[in-house]
Design a protein around this motif. Structure first.
Motif, PDB file in Angstrom:
ATOM      1  N   VAL A  50       0.807  -1.215   0.000  1.00 31.88           N
ATOM      2  CA  VAL A  50       0.000   0.000   0.000  1.00 31.88           C
ATOM      3  C   VAL A  50       0.846   1.274   0.000  1.00 31.88           C
ATOM      4  O   VAL A  50       0.410   2.310  -0.502  1.00 31.88           O
ATOM      5  CB  VAL A  50      -0.984   0.008   1.188  1.00 31.88           C
ATOM      6  N   ARG A  51       2.062   1.210   0.532  1.00 36.87           N
ATOM      7  CA  ARG A  51       2.905   2.409   0.546  1.00 36.87           C
ATOM      8  C   ARG A  51       3.392   2.799  -0.844  1.00 36.87           C
ATOM      9  O   ARG A  51       3.910   3.906  -1.032  1.00 36.87           O
ATOM     10  CB  ARG A  51       4.099   2.230   1.487  1.00 36.87           C
ATOM     11  N   THR A  52       3.210   1.912  -1.828  1.00 38.87           N
ATOM     12  CA  THR A  52       3.576   2.261  -3.197  1.00 38.87           C
ATOM     13  C   THR A  52       2.776   3.459  -3.677  1.00 38.87           C
ATOM     14  O   THR A  52       3.306   4.357  -4.341  1.00 38.87           O
ATOM     15  CB  THR A  52       3.327   1.062  -4.147  1.00 38.87           C
ATOM     16  N   LEU A  53       1.498   3.484  -3.348  1.00 36.42           N
ATOM     17  CA  LEU A  53       0.633   4.600  -3.741  1.00 36.42           C
ATOM     18  C   LEU A  53       0.268   5.508  -2.572  1.00 36.42           C
ATOM     19  O   LEU A  53      -0.321   6.570  -2.767  1.00 36.42           O
ATOM     20  CB  LEU A  53      -0.648   4.057  -4.392  1.00 36.42           C
ATOM     21  N   LEU A  54       0.597   5.065  -1.372  1.00 33.03           N
ATOM     22  CA  LEU A  54       0.347   5.883  -0.172  1.00 33.03           C
ATOM     23  C   LEU A  54       1.657   6.029   0.596  1.00 33.03           C
ATOM     24  O   LEU A  54       1.798   5.532   1.717  1.00 33.03           O
ATOM     25  CB  LEU A  54      -0.704   5.215   0.718  1.00 33.03           C
ATOM     26  N   PRO A  55       2.645   6.722   0.008  1.00 32.02           N
ATOM     27  CA  PRO A  55       3.954   6.834   0.658  1.00 32.02           C
ATOM     28  C   PRO A  55       3.924   7.606   1.968  1.00 32.02           C
ATOM     29  O   PRO A  55       4.859   7.507   2.766  1.00 32.02           O
ATOM     30  CB  PRO A  55       4.805   7.563  -0.390  1.00 32.02           C
ATOM     31  N   GLU A  56       2.837   8.362   2.196  1.00 31.55           N
ATOM     32  CA  GLU A  56       2.744   9.105   3.450  1.00 31.55           C
ATOM     33  C   GLU A  56       2.417   8.229   4.648  1.00 31.55           C
ATOM     34  O   GLU A  56       2.478   8.683   5.798  1.00 31.55           O
ATOM     35  CB  GLU A  56       1.724  10.245   3.340  1.00 31.55           C
ATOM     36  N   LEU A  57       2.059   6.961   4.403  1.00 34.71           N
ATOM     37  CA  LEU A  57       1.876   6.038   5.520  1.00 34.71           C
ATOM     38  C   LEU A  57       3.204   5.853   6.244  1.00 34.71           C
ATOM     39  O   LEU A  57       4.272   5.870   5.619  1.00 34.71           O
ATOM     40  CB  LEU A  57       1.379   4.680   5.013  1.00 34.71           C
ATOM     41  N   PRO A  58       3.159   5.666   7.564  1.00 36.89           N
ATOM     42  CA  PRO A  58       4.397   5.450   8.312  1.00 36.89           C
ATOM     43  C   PRO A  58       5.149   4.217   7.816  1.00 36.89           C
ATOM     44  O   PRO A  58       4.568   3.313   7.184  1.00 36.89           O
ATOM     45  CB  PRO A  58       3.906   5.250   9.748  1.00 36.89           C
ATOM     46  N   ALA A  59       6.444   4.144   8.116  1.00 40.74           N
ATOM     47  CA  ALA A  59       7.288   3.045   7.634  1.00 40.74           C
ATOM     48  C   ALA A  59       6.793   1.684   8.094  1.00 40.74           C
ATOM     49  O   ALA A  59       6.975   0.680   7.397  1.00 40.74           O
ATOM     50  CB  ALA A  59       8.738   3.267   8.084  1.00 40.74           C
ATOM     51  N   TRP A  60       6.123   1.642   9.270  1.00 46.01           N
ATOM     52  CA  TRP A  60       5.650   0.346   9.764  1.00 46.01           C
ATOM     53  C   TRP A  60       4.592  -0.285   8.858  1.00 46.01           C
ATOM     54  O   TRP A  60       4.273  -1.469   8.970  1.00 46.01           O
ATOM     55  CB  TRP A  60       5.125   0.442  11.196  1.00 46.01           C
ATOM     56  N   ALA A  61       4.022   0.504   7.930  1.00 47.53           N
ATOM     57  CA  ALA A  61       2.975  -0.017   7.041  1.00 47.53           C
ATOM     58  C   ALA A  61       3.536  -0.771   5.839  1.00 47.53           C
ATOM     59  O   ALA A  61       2.767  -1.279   5.019  1.00 47.53           O
ATOM     60  CB  ALA A  61       2.086   1.129   6.557  1.00 47.53           C
ATOM     61  N   ALA A  62       4.856  -0.882   5.726  1.00 51.69           N
ATOM     62  CA  ALA A  62       5.468  -1.532   4.567  1.00 51.69           C
ATOM     63  C   ALA A  62       4.931  -2.935   4.280  1.00 51.69           C
ATOM     64  O   ALA A  62       4.764  -3.301   3.114  1.00 51.69           O
ATOM     65  CB  ALA A  62       6.987  -1.562   4.735  1.00 51.69           C
ATOM     66  N   PRO A  63       4.631  -3.780   5.285  1.00 54.68           N
ATOM     67  CA  PRO A  63       4.149  -5.133   4.976  1.00 54.68           C
ATOM     68  C   PRO A  63       2.689  -5.203   4.533  1.00 54.68           C
ATOM     69  O   PRO A  63       2.231  -6.263   4.089  1.00 54.68           O
ATOM     70  CB  PRO A  63       4.325  -5.890   6.309  1.00 54.68           C
ATOM     71  N   ILE A  64       1.940  -4.111   4.658  1.00 51.53           N
ATOM     72  CA  ILE A  64       0.510  -4.150   4.345  1.00 51.53           C
ATOM     73  C   ILE A  64       0.298  -4.163   2.833  1.00 51.53           C
ATOM     74  O   ILE A  64       0.844  -3.338   2.104  1.00 51.53           O
ATOM     75  CB  ILE A  64      -0.232  -2.961   4.968  1.00 51.53           C
ATOM     76  N   ARG A  65      -0.516  -5.103   2.372  1.00 52.62           N
ATOM     77  CA  ARG A  65      -0.842  -5.218   0.959  1.00 52.62           C
ATOM     78  C   ARG A  65      -2.288  -4.788   0.723  1.00 52.62           C
ATOM     79  O   ARG A  65      -3.097  -4.707   1.644  1.00 52.62           O
ATOM     80  CB  ARG A  65      -0.655  -6.670   0.477  1.00 52.62           C
ATOM     81  N   HIS A  94      -5.032  -6.907   2.153  1.00 56.65           N
ATOM     82  CA  HIS A  94      -5.235  -6.777   3.595  1.00 56.65           C
ATOM     83  C   HIS A  94      -6.301  -5.714   3.895  1.00 56.65           C
ATOM     84  O   HIS A  94      -7.128  -5.884   4.802  1.00 56.65           O
ATOM     85  CB  HIS A  94      -3.929  -6.384   4.291  1.00 56.65           C
ATOM     86  N   LEU A  95      -6.283  -4.612   3.133  1.00 56.10           N
ATOM     87  CA  LEU A  95      -7.287  -3.564   3.332  1.00 56.10           C
ATOM     88  C   LEU A  95      -8.671  -4.065   2.927  1.00 56.10           C
ATOM     89  O   LEU A  95      -9.668  -3.811   3.609  1.00 56.10           O
ATOM     90  CB  LEU A  95      -6.924  -2.321   2.516  1.00 56.10           C
ATOM     91  N   ILE A  96      -8.740  -4.769   1.799  1.00 55.63           N
ATOM     92  CA  ILE A  96     -10.022  -5.247   1.278  1.00 55.63           C
ATOM     93  C   ILE A  96     -10.727  -6.153   2.281  1.00 55.63           C
ATOM     94  O   ILE A  96     -11.932  -6.020   2.517  1.00 55.63           O
ATOM     95  CB  ILE A  96      -9.815  -6.002  -0.052  1.00 55.63           C
ATOM     96  N   HIS A  97      -9.967  -7.060   2.892  1.00 65.47           N
ATOM     97  CA  HIS A  97     -10.570  -8.090   3.742  1.00 65.47           C
ATOM     98  C   HIS A  97     -10.437  -7.816   5.242  1.00 65.47           C
ATOM     99  O   HIS A  97     -10.688  -8.708   6.057  1.00 65.47           O
ATOM    100  CB  HIS A  97      -9.958  -9.453   3.411  1.00 65.47           C
ATOM    101  N   HIS A  98     -10.048  -6.610   5.615  1.00 65.84           N
ATOM    102  CA  HIS A  98      -9.903  -6.242   7.031  1.00 65.84           C
ATOM    103  C   HIS A  98      -8.898  -7.138   7.760  1.00 65.84           C
ATOM    104  O   HIS A  98      -9.126  -7.550   8.905  1.00 65.84           O
ATOM    105  CB  HIS A  98     -11.258  -6.311   7.753  1.00 65.84           C
ATOM    106  N   THR A  99      -7.794  -7.419   7.120  1.00 63.13           N
ATOM    107  CA  THR A  99      -6.744  -8.204   7.779  1.00 63.13           C
ATOM    108  C   THR A  99      -5.446  -7.406   7.886  1.00 63.13           C
ATOM    109  O   THR A  99      -4.374  -7.972   8.088  1.00 63.13           O
ATOM    110  CB  THR A  99      -6.479  -9.515   7.012  1.00 63.13           C
ATOM    111  N   SER A 100      -5.542  -6.082   7.758  1.00 62.73           N
ATOM    112  CA  SER A 100      -4.345  -5.229   7.777  1.00 62.73           C
ATOM    113  C   SER A 100      -3.794  -5.011   9.178  1.00 62.73           C
ATOM    114  O   SER A 100      -2.619  -4.672   9.339  1.00 62.73           O
ATOM    115  CB  SER A 100      -4.657  -3.860   7.159  1.00 62.73           C
ATOM    116  N   GLY A 101      -4.650  -5.173  10.189  1.00 61.17           N
ATOM    117  CA  GLY A 101      -4.242  -4.866  11.549  1.00 61.17           C
ATOM    118  C   GLY A 101      -4.357  -3.390  11.883  1.00 61.17           C
ATOM    119  O   GLY A 101      -4.037  -2.979  13.008  1.00 61.17           O
ATOM    120  N   LEU A 102      -4.804  -2.571  10.924  1.00 59.55           N
ATOM    121  CA  LEU A 102      -4.942  -1.135  11.174  1.00 59.55           C
ATOM    122  C   LEU A 102      -6.028  -0.882  12.219  1.00 59.55           C
ATOM    123  O   LEU A 102      -6.933  -1.697  12.409  1.00 59.55           O
ATOM    124  CB  LEU A 102      -5.289  -0.403   9.880  1.00 59.55           C
TER     125      LEU A 102
END
Length: 268
Positions: A62-77, A80-88
């Motif tokens: 997700v940081r590919t298109l949302l680079p303003e996300l904190p560095a800890w978001a690097a593993p989120i795909r 994960h957002l679609i199916h509520h498995t991101s841990g956000l």
């Protein structure tokens, strides 16, 4: 069919026999309301369309298109957002702040390890879709969903914490019916009904923007939206070839969800 008369509800269902409105619901079917979280189904469908067009990949970091996300978001795909498995975080998107993405707290769990509802996740998903397409989600939805399905009264409106979907009972019944008959085409329909998976391979009860509800004859797909004083419950049951919409003037989702499940014959 027991209905709590203290809760004012607009309800109807569609099946092979046509559309049926309960009581005088047809008179209220054109009232426009915010469908709140039920609009995730529409956002996820827009994302699925972009995936089919090659503009997005479910495995995209997700940081590919949302680079303003904190560095800890690097593993989120994306998936994960679609199916509520991101841990956000599960809390609502902060209102009146333009920097909420940069200020997000760390995930409550590692991506892919838990299923947990997240408004934040779907707000990020909508932004990702817009950046991938180079146009607002509202335009994608209008061209590929609202116009083809005859949802003339449905639109995105700017809200305090991002765009929200506003619609009517009649339009949302058209949406639910399209979901149960596969009106958007077999391939896209198959994607929309696909459940998410955790890292260990376990399925989660959430498809692309809809909860998966078990039934004796097969699963149904549904979502509840809650805004102050109003609950929207939209449900599509391919197994019973029926779909339903219930909009209740209450803060309690139970009456709308219970009635909607009854209308599509969902048991078990």
């Amino acid at each position: 069919m027991a209905v709590d008369e203290r809760t004012r509800m607009t309800a109807g269902y569609a099946n092979a026999a046509g559309v049926t409105w309960l009581g005088d619901a047809a008179e209220e079917a054109e009232t426009v309301v915010s469908i709140a979280a039920a609009g995730r189904w529409i956002v996820a469908t827009c994302v699925a369309i972009l995936v089919r067009q090659g503009d997005l990949d479910p495995n995209l970091p997700v940081r590919t298109l949302l680079p303003e996300l904190p560095a800890w978001a690097a593993p989120i795909r994306l998936h994960h957002l679609i199916h509520h498995t991101s841990g956000l975080p599960g809390e609502a998107v902060p209102a009146g702040r333009g920097d909420w993405i940069e200020g997000l707290s760390r995930p409550e769990a590692e991506p892919g390890t838990v299923f947990s509802d997240s408004d934040i996740g779907y707000a990020c998903l909508a932004i990702l879709a817009e950046r991938a397409a180079g146009r607002p989600v509202a335009e994608i939805a209008q061209k590929h969903l609202f116009t083809p399905l005859g949802m003339a009264s449905t639109q995105f409106r700017a809200g305090p914490s991002g765009d929200e979907v506003w619609s009517t009972a009649r339009d949302m019944l058209r949406w639910a019916e399209a979901m149960h008959i596969g009106a958007l085409g077999p391939r896209l329909t198959a994607v929309l009904r696909q459940p998410g998976k955790l890292r260990d391979g376990a399925f989660v009860p959430y498809a692309w923007g809809s909860h998966i509800l078990p039934g004796e004859r097969g699963p149904a797909f549904a979502h509840t939206g809650r805004s102050p004083g109003c609950v929207t419950f939209v449900i599509a049951s391919p197994a019973t070839a029926t779909s339903a919409i219930v909009i209740a003037l209450t803060d309690d989702p139970e009456p709308a969800e219970s009635l909607g499940k009854q209308l599509v014959g969902l048991t078990g």
